[in-house]
Design a protein around this motif. Structure first.
Motif, PDB file in Angstrom:
ATOM      1  N   LEU A   1      62.468 -33.275 -45.325  1.00 36.69           N
ATOM      2  CA  LEU A   1      61.594 -32.108 -45.172  1.00 36.69           C
ATOM      3  C   LEU A   1      61.087 -31.982 -43.731  1.00 36.69           C
ATOM      4  N   LEU A   2      60.870 -33.113 -43.061  1.00 35.93           N
ATOM      5  CA  LEU A   2      60.458 -33.066 -41.657  1.00 35.93           C
ATOM      6  C   LEU A   2      61.532 -32.401 -40.797  1.00 35.93           C
ATOM      7  N   LYS A   3      62.794 -32.727 -41.098  1.00 36.22           N
ATOM      8  CA  LYS A   3      63.893 -32.108 -40.346  1.00 36.22           C
ATOM      9  C   LYS A   3      63.952 -30.614 -40.635  1.00 36.22           C
ATOM     10  N   LEU A   4      63.876 -30.285 -41.931  1.00 37.43           N
ATOM     11  CA  LEU A   4      63.992 -28.884 -42.346  1.00 37.43           C
ATOM     12  C   LEU A   4      62.838 -28.060 -41.781  1.00 37.43           C
ATOM     13  N   ALA A   5      61.667 -28.664 -41.719  1.00 40.30           N
ATOM     14  CA  ALA A   5      60.493 -27.945 -41.216  1.00 40.30           C
ATOM     15  C   ALA A   5      60.723 -27.473 -39.785  1.00 40.30           C
ATOM     16  N   GLY A   6      61.323 -28.333 -38.966  1.00 40.59           N
ATOM     17  CA  GLY A   6      61.570 -27.952 -37.579  1.00 40.59           C
ATOM     18  C   GLY A   6      62.535 -26.791 -37.476  1.00 40.59           C
ATOM     19  N   LEU A   7      63.564 -26.847 -38.310  1.00 36.93           N
ATOM     20  CA  LEU A   7      64.599 -25.818 -38.260  1.00 36.93           C
ATOM     21  C   LEU A   7      64.061 -24.474 -38.766  1.00 36.93           C
ATOM     22  N   SER A   8      63.073 -24.517 -39.643  1.00 36.02           N
ATOM     23  CA  SER A   8      62.617 -23.292 -40.294  1.00 36.02           C
ATOM     24  C   SER A   8      61.267 -22.795 -39.799  1.00 36.02           C
ATOM     25  N   ALA A   9      60.509 -23.658 -39.130  1.00 34.83           N
ATOM     26  CA  ALA A   9      59.127 -23.300 -38.816  1.00 34.83           C
ATOM     27  C   ALA A   9      59.055 -22.256 -37.721  1.00 34.83           C
ATOM     28  N   PRO A  10      57.997 -21.459 -37.748  1.00 33.60           N
ATOM     29  CA  PRO A  10      57.754 -20.575 -36.617  1.00 33.60           C
ATOM     30  C   PRO A  10      57.516 -21.424 -35.373  1.00 33.60           C
ATOM     31  N   ARG A  11      58.155 -21.062 -34.316  1.00 31.42           N
ATOM     32  CA  ARG A  11      58.195 -21.890 -33.120  1.00 31.42           C
ATOM     33  C   ARG A  11      56.823 -22.326 -32.620  1.00 31.42           C
ATOM     34  N   ARG A  12      55.893 -21.393 -32.542  1.00 29.16           N
ATOM     35  CA  ARG A  12      54.625 -21.706 -31.871  1.00 29.16           C
ATOM     36  C   ARG A  12      53.839 -22.764 -32.632  1.00 29.16           C
ATOM     37  N   LEU A  13      54.154 -22.921 -33.915  1.00 32.10           N
ATOM     38  CA  LEU A  13      53.387 -23.839 -34.745  1.00 32.10           C
ATOM     39  C   LEU A  13      53.398 -25.264 -34.195  1.00 32.10           C
ATOM     40  N   LEU A  14      54.577 -25.718 -33.816  1.00 32.92           N
ATOM     41  CA  LEU A  14      54.689 -27.117 -33.383  1.00 32.92           C
ATOM     42  C   LEU A  14      55.007 -27.227 -31.898  1.00 32.92           C
ATOM     43  N   ASP A  15      54.852 -26.124 -31.198  1.00 36.61           N
ATOM     44  CA  ASP A  15      55.214 -26.140 -29.794  1.00 36.61           C
ATOM     45  C   ASP A  15      54.048 -26.539 -28.896  1.00 36.61           C
ATOM     46  N   HIS A  16      52.966 -26.908 -29.500  1.00 41.22           N
ATOM     47  CA  HIS A  16      51.796 -27.298 -28.728  1.00 41.22           C
ATOM     48  C   HIS A  16      52.103 -28.559 -27.923  1.00 41.22           C
ATOM     49  N   PRO A  17      51.778 -28.581 -26.645  1.00 39.77           N
ATOM     50  CA  PRO A  17      52.107 -29.746 -25.808  1.00 39.77           C
ATOM     51  C   PRO A  17      51.526 -31.051 -26.329  1.00 39.77           C
ATOM     52  N   LEU A  18      50.330 -30.975 -26.883  1.00 40.09           N
ATOM     53  CA  LEU A  18      49.716 -32.213 -27.400  1.00 40.09           C
ATOM     54  C   LEU A  18      50.511 -32.754 -28.573  1.00 40.09           C
ATOM     55  N   VAL A  19      50.912 -31.869 -29.475  1.00 41.66           N
ATOM     56  CA  VAL A  19      51.707 -32.281 -30.627  1.00 41.66           C
ATOM     57  C   VAL A  19      53.006 -32.909 -30.152  1.00 41.66           C
ATOM     58  N   GLN A  20      53.624 -32.278 -29.168  1.00 38.28           N
ATOM     59  CA  GLN A  20      54.887 -32.797 -28.651  1.00 38.28           C
ATOM     60  C   GLN A  20      54.715 -34.174 -28.037  1.00 38.28           C
ATOM     61  N   ARG A  21      53.671 -34.294 -27.221  1.00 37.16           N
ATOM     62  CA  ARG A  21      53.471 -35.572 -26.548  1.00 37.16           C
ATOM     63  C   ARG A  21      53.258 -36.679 -27.564  1.00 37.16           C
ATOM     64  N   PHE A  22      52.459 -36.376 -28.588  1.00 42.71           N
ATOM     65  CA  PHE A  22      52.193 -37.370 -29.628  1.00 42.71           C
ATOM     66  C   PHE A  22      53.486 -37.731 -30.360  1.00 42.71           C
ATOM     67  N   ALA A  23      54.235 -36.720 -30.743  1.00 47.26           N
ATOM     68  CA  ALA A  23      55.443 -36.981 -31.529  1.00 47.26           C
ATOM     69  C   ALA A  23      56.465 -37.792 -30.737  1.00 47.26           C
ATOM     70  N   MET A  24      56.504 -37.630 -29.414  1.00 52.19           N
ATOM     71  CA  MET A  24      57.473 -38.375 -28.636  1.00 52.19           C
ATOM     72  C   MET A  24      56.964 -39.773 -28.274  1.00 52.19           C
ATOM     73  N   ALA A  25      55.653 -39.946 -28.245  1.00 55.50           N
ATOM     74  CA  ALA A  25      55.119 -41.265 -27.889  1.00 55.50           C
ATOM     75  C   ALA A  25      54.965 -42.164 -29.115  1.00 55.50           C
ATOM     76  N   VAL A  26      54.830 -41.555 -30.290  1.00 60.80           N
ATOM     77  CA  VAL A  26      54.637 -42.354 -31.497  1.00 60.80           C
ATOM     78  C   VAL A  26      55.758 -43.367 -31.729  1.00 60.80           C
ATOM     79  N   PRO A  27      57.020 -42.975 -31.558  1.00 61.37           N
ATOM     80  CA  PRO A  27      58.059 -43.990 -31.774  1.00 61.37           C
ATOM     81  C   PRO A  27      57.874 -45.216 -30.890  1.00 61.37           C
ATOM     82  N   VAL A  28      57.509 -45.001 -29.625  1.00 63.29           N
ATOM     83  CA  VAL A  28      57.303 -46.144 -28.724  1.00 63.29           C
ATOM     84  C   VAL A  28      56.205 -47.052 -29.268  1.00 63.29           C
TER      85      VAL A  28
END
Lengths: 104, 242
Positions: free
Chosen positions: A16-43
């Motif tokens: 569902l996480l994958k599908l959400a990205g493909l289907s979601a309205p762009r601006r929803l998850l395009d926030h820089p803070l959200v992006q930074r968190f999502a990319m740093a969390v794996p580290v």
């Protein structure tokens, strides 16, 4: 049974996480803070997993297992030398197994 | 690329069985979750004695970056309906890196489908091999397999650590949080708590727009230093970290 439920739940969640990205309205998850968190969390998560697997007994006890620590340190050296993935894994396992064989 | 993915598949199968999963359970994860780092996180937490909930939470946190890839690739992969449902399953580090590196939409779609198909087959076949082989070995510690789990994570994280100071700061802080929390919190929770490190370390260099795919926690170390500048190097940078 509980393990199966968690496995199926994890699979569904990951999908569902994958599908959400493909289907979601762009601006929803395009926030820089959200992006930074999502990319740093794996580290952060992977660093924590390495620490916990290296330095605990699997529970709440901190332990020092020379063989395991040696194996992981050897893997780190292999990575610094830019060794391929397989070599890194073999070096880690072989070092730990070797140290155990020596009675450490 | 296929070989590298295959090796991590074997490693995952081995790690899963070592953590107490059955062979079918390991295979279902690879078939249906199909996102390597998340799968490793789940079995890693379980192997560390963590609760099922903590394991699942770690896996989902790691899976969240696939959402970002999906956002970026939505324009490139315009399929609808059942095709989109199938497409979604293939959104992982490697397919995102490959598709986003292509100059045209048509190339991106071809790249996506090729990489998806290749990795899906390899990943699942080798998970089965690793799980079956480990099931037959009794004492995994004698073979050093306990050290191999952490070595996999180390290999997954290495390209990110080469990227910059912020990544290294996040990693060090996360490790410290986890270590400090272990004696006081139930197994698995320290790892989740450590993800807060991603929030508190200020971004010296925020994830910039279009270049996201190279920033994913990707797989095996690549000999181009993780910069992923060339097409080939980029795909290789990403090869095993679903």
């Amino acid at each position: 049974m509980a393990l199966w439920a968690v496995i199926i739940g994890t699979c569904a969640g990951c999908y569902l996480l994958k599908l959400a990205g493909l289907s979601a309205p762009r601006r929803l998850l395009d926030h820089p803070l959200v992006q930074r968190f999502a990319m740093a969390v794996p580290v952060a998560l992977l660093a924590a997993l390495i620490t916990v697997q290296t330095a605990t007994d699997g529970g709440q006890q901190l332990v020092f297992d020379p063989a395991r620590v040696g194996g992981i340190a050897a893997a780190a050296v292999a990575l610094l030398l830019r060794a391929p993935f397989l070599v890194v894994l073999v070096v880690a396992a072989a070092t730990a197994a070797g140290l155990r064989l020596l009675g450490l | 690329m296929g070989i590298a993915v295959g090796l991590s598949g074997v490693a995952f199968g081995a790690a899963a069985v070592t953590a107490g999963l059955s062979v079918p359970q390991a295979c279902v994860l690879s078939l249906l979750a199909f996102t390597g780092a998340s799968q490793f996180a789940l079995v890693g937490v379980l192997a560390g004695g963590g609760s099922l909930a903590a394991g699942a939470a770690g896996a989902l946190l790691l899976g969240a970056r696939n959402t970002l890839y999906g956002l970026r690739m939505a324009d490139l992969l315009p399929w609808r309906g059942a095709r989109r449902l199938l497409t979604a399953h293939g959104i992982i580090d490697e397919t995102a890196a490959g598709a986003l590196a292509q100059p045209t939409g048509a190339w991106a779609r071809t790249s996506f489908l090729t990489v998806f198909a290749t990795i899906y087959v390899m990943w699942n076949a080798t998970t089965l091999v690793g799980a079956l082989a480990t099931e037959r070995i009794g004492n995994t510690e004698a073979f050093g397999l306990d050290a191999m789990g952490a070595a996999v994570f180390l290999a997954l994280i290495a390209p990110r650590l080469r990227e910059g100071r912020r990544e290294r700061a996040v990693a060090v802080l996360a490790a410290a949080i986890a270590l400090a929390a272990v004696p006081f919190l139930p197994p698995g929770v320290p790892v989740l708590l450590a993800s807060a490190a991603a929030l508190v370390v200020p971004g010296g260099r925020a994830a910039t727009g279009g270049s996201t795919p190279e920033r994913g926690d990707s797989g095996a170390p690549s000999d181009d230093g993780g910069t992923g500048r060339t097409d080939r190097g980029e795909v290789r940078t990403w090869r095993s970290g679903r």
